[in-house]
Motif scaffolding. Structure first.
Motif, short mmCIF file in Angstrom:
data_model
loop_
_atom_site.label_atom_id
_atom_site.label_comp_id
_atom_site.label_asym_id
_atom_site.label_seq_id
_atom_site.Cartn_x
_atom_site.Cartn_y
_atom_site.Cartn_z
N ARG A 4 0.81 -1.50 -0.02
CA ARG A 4 -0.19 -0.02 0.07
C ARG A 4 0.94 1.23 0.06
NH1 ARG A 4 -2.17 3.15 4.15
NH2 ARG A 4 -4.15 4.23 3.70
N ALA A 5 1.95 1.23 0.81
CA ALA A 5 2.86 2.48 0.95
C ALA A 5 3.38 2.55 -0.37
CB ALA A 5 3.84 2.21 1.84
N THR A 6 3.72 1.63 -1.19
CA THR A 6 4.67 1.69 -2.34
C THR A 6 3.91 2.17 -3.44
OG1 THR A 6 5.83 -0.25 -2.11
CG2 THR A 6 5.82 0.55 -4.18
N THR A 7 2.45 1.66 -3.51
CA THR A 7 1.38 2.28 -4.39
C THR A 7 1.17 3.76 -4.16
OG1 THR A 7 0.39 0.00 -4.37
CG2 THR A 7 -1.14 2.04 -5.24
N ILE A 8 0.93 4.25 -2.83
CA ILE A 8 0.90 5.60 -2.71
C ILE A 8 1.87 6.25 -3.02
CG2 ILE A 8 0.32 7.21 -0.85
CD1 ILE A 8 -1.05 5.13 0.82
N GLY A 9 3.31 5.89 -2.88
CA GLY A 9 4.52 6.55 -3.40
C GLY A 9 4.42 6.78 -4.69
N LEU A 10 3.93 5.79 -5.39
CA LEU A 10 3.99 5.73 -6.96
C LEU A 10 3.02 6.89 -7.57
CD1 LEU A 10 4.50 2.05 -8.07
CD2 LEU A 10 6.15 3.86 -8.24
N LEU A 11 1.81 6.79 -6.72
CA LEU A 11 0.96 7.87 -7.23
C LEU A 11 1.35 9.22 -6.90
CD1 LEU A 11 -2.30 6.03 -6.14
CD2 LEU A 11 -1.64 6.36 -8.27
N ASP A 40 8.35 10.97 4.16
CA ASP A 40 7.73 10.34 5.43
C ASP A 40 7.26 8.83 5.28
OD1 ASP A 40 8.13 12.91 6.38
OD2 ASP A 40 5.84 13.47 6.75
N LEU A 41 6.89 8.72 4.14
CA LEU A 41 6.44 7.13 3.76
C LEU A 41 8.04 6.43 3.69
CD1 LEU A 41 3.67 7.55 1.15
CD2 LEU A 41 3.64 6.50 3.32
N GLN A 42 8.73 7.08 2.97
CA GLN A 42 10.14 6.35 3.05
C GLN A 42 10.90 6.13 4.22
OE1 GLN A 42 12.11 9.12 0.12
NE2 GLN A 42 11.58 7.94 -1.64
N VAL A 43 10.83 7.18 5.01
CA VAL A 43 11.24 7.05 6.60
C VAL A 43 10.69 5.74 7.12
CG1 VAL A 43 11.61 8.16 8.77
CG2 VAL A 43 11.97 9.42 6.53
N PRO A 269 26.67 13.10 6.02
CA PRO A 269 26.40 13.94 4.93
C PRO A 269 25.56 15.20 5.27
CG PRO A 269 25.01 11.87 5.18
CD PRO A 269 26.04 12.06 6.10
N VAL A 270 25.80 16.37 4.84
CA VAL A 270 24.89 17.67 5.15
C VAL A 270 24.78 18.41 3.87
CG1 VAL A 270 25.82 17.83 7.33
CG2 VAL A 270 26.76 18.93 5.85
N ASP A 271 23.50 18.98 3.71
CA ASP A 271 23.44 19.86 2.74
C ASP A 271 24.22 21.39 2.99
OD1 ASP A 271 21.83 21.70 4.35
OD2 ASP A 271 20.01 20.81 3.46
N ASN A 272 24.07 22.21 2.13
CA ASN A 272 24.76 23.70 2.33
C ASN A 272 24.39 24.49 3.65
OD1 ASN A 272 27.22 25.10 1.16
ND2 ASN A 272 25.77 26.80 0.58
N GLN A 273 23.32 24.23 4.05
CA GLN A 273 22.93 24.78 5.26
C GLN A 273 23.31 24.20 6.62
OE1 GLN A 273 18.40 24.60 3.89
NE2 GLN A 273 18.67 26.77 4.84
N GLY A 274 23.89 23.07 6.60
CA GLY A 274 24.72 22.14 7.54
C GLY A 274 23.47 21.44 8.25
N LEU A 275 22.50 21.08 7.38
CA LEU A 275 21.44 20.08 7.82
C LEU A 275 21.51 18.73 7.37
CD1 LEU A 275 18.46 22.29 6.63
CD2 LEU A 275 19.15 22.18 9.10
N THR A 276 21.39 17.79 8.16
CA THR A 276 21.59 16.39 7.97
C THR A 276 20.24 15.68 8.10
OG1 THR A 276 23.00 14.36 8.18
CG2 THR A 276 22.24 15.58 10.35
N PRO A 277 19.75 14.68 7.34
CA PRO A 277 18.67 13.96 7.55
C PRO A 277 18.73 13.31 8.79
CG PRO A 277 19.29 13.84 5.48
CD PRO A 277 20.22 14.22 5.95
N ILE A 278 17.48 13.27 9.71
CA ILE A 278 17.56 12.58 10.92
C ILE A 278 17.25 11.17 10.81
CG2 ILE A 278 16.58 12.38 13.25
CD1 ILE A 278 15.90 15.38 12.99
N PRO A 279 18.18 10.26 11.07
CA PRO A 279 18.23 8.85 11.10
C PRO A 279 17.16 8.41 12.11
CG PRO A 279 20.00 9.14 11.78
CD PRO A 279 19.40 10.37 11.81
N TYR A 280 15.76 8.48 12.09
CA TYR A 280 14.91 8.13 13.17
C TYR A 280 15.04 6.59 13.03
CZ TYR A 280 12.86 12.68 13.34
OH TYR A 280 12.66 13.92 13.80
N ARG A 281 14.90 6.01 14.27
CA ARG A 281 15.07 4.51 14.56
C ARG A 281 13.50 3.95 14.89
NH1 ARG A 281 20.29 3.15 16.58
NH2 ARG A 281 19.37 1.51 17.87
N GLY A 282 12.64 4.69 15.29
CA GLY A 282 11.29 4.27 15.43
C GLY A 282 10.44 5.58 16.09
#
Length: 338
Positions: A4-11, A40-43, A269-282
């Motif tokens: 379901r998540a994959t289908t929503i992602g494709l849409l 958010d779905l990917q996370v 890894p960061v972007d030019n603003q010094g931001l890094t994606p938060i690796p949420y564990r749960g």
């Protein structure tokens, strides 16, 4: 389900492609919102079904039960010193505070002596009270306890040009050869920090600011901040530096853009603003929490804290620092630093 998540992602991806063909502002906003949903779905898709707490990190929680047992916040610096002493006895590695102490605590003996003096009380009584002022100097007691271990104190930057409060941030990041303005990290204009006595007793300081996307959610973490003509680390970055016993940061810039922060051969890894994606564990409380009152009253196993990184923060009602995230609508701010 994942199907379901994959289908929503494709849409949603198809919708983004269609919207990319249009140029109006409203279409751009819709596309941005769809990108957030896809992210958010990917996370959520990558989250383990039964996430294990990180065995190196424990959060000491100033929760509602702690306030009921120990009294309203802010607590006396004497109590905070006792909390730290308990952690030193457990042989923790590093303690990071997701709270700060911008004003000195009143010395009750000094206050009484000054009151009596202003009312022409007996000089011997005043002299006796003044002789015990040091026993009521809880800022000094907390500073002494901080200096006994590795403590990183938090502080808060502000975009508004308010009068800054507390000691200037101690820890900084070397400016790369490309120059201060080669990095587009947030440029702040004031700060709220800790009193000098406590700041100078600490091993380092780090910013506790968060980054909010346009929909108000926290997906990325600001590792770097700019203030005046210097670069400063976040609370998490400074804490990891302290834990790894590494005093160096390296900012790697390619083609004029910041791409990564290197710390002790670890690449972030960061972007030019010094931001890094938060690796949420749960979802919220994936990390191990211990109520502060349990620490103060010895209701814990010290062996479970040995060599740990300790984060001290608040989730109590009225103090809670809760943020919307891809994994939880009310995620404790202290756990984001974890």
């Amino acid at each position: 389900s994942r199907i379901r998540a994959t289908t929503i992602g494709l849409l949603l991806t198809s919708a983004c492609l269609w919207l990319s063909l249009t140029n109006n502002i409203e279409a751009g906003r819709i596309k941005e919102r769809i990108n957030y949903i896809i992210y958010d779905l990917q996370v959520k898709h990558r989250l383990p079904k039964a996430p294990e707490p990180d065995s190196r990190i424990t959060i000491i929680d100033i929760d509602s039960r702690s306030l009921q047992a120990e009294g309203q916040w802010p607590w006396s610096r004497k109590k905070m010193a006792r909390l730290l002493n308990c952690l030193w006895e457990a042989d923790v590695a590093v303690v990071a505070f997701d709270v700060f102490f911008p004003e000195p605590e009143h010395n009750r003996a000094r206050d009484v002596a000054e009151y009596l003096s202003s009312n022409n009380a007996d000089s011997q009584i005043i002299e006796t009270i003044r002789s015990i002022e040091d026993d009521f100097d809880y800022d000094r007691k907390l500073a002494e306890t901080i200096s006994e271990g590795e403590v990183v104190l938090g502080y808060y930057f502000d975009f508004e040009p308010f009068q800054s409060t507390g000691h200037p941030p101690l820890s900084s990041i070397p400016i790369p050869p490309e120059g201060f303005n080669s990095i587009d990290a947030p440029l702040y204009r004031s700060f709220t920090s800790n009193i000098t006595q406590l700041a100078e007793a600490s091993i380092g300081t780090g910013a506790i600011n968060s980054h909010y996307d346009l929909d108000g959610a926290v997906r990325r973490y600001p590792l770097i901040s700019r203030f005046e003509d210097r670069l400063y680390p976040s609370l998490a970055l400074e804490t990891v530096k302290t834990y790894l016993l590494d005093d160096t940061f390296k900012l790697e810039i390619n083609n004029g853009f910041l791409e990564q922060v290197v710390l002790s051969n670890r690449v972030i890894p960061v972007d030019n603003q010094g931001l890094t994606p938060i690796p949420y564990r749960g979802s919220a409380r994936t990390f191990r929490y211990i109520s502060a009152t349990d620490i103060l009253n010895g209701n814990y196993n010290p062996n479970h804290l040995e060599a740990h990184i300790i984060l001290i923060g608040a989730t109590a009602i009225g103090l809670e620092d809760l943020r919307p995230t891809p994994v939880d609508k009310a995620f404790p701010g202290v756990e984001i630093h974890a």
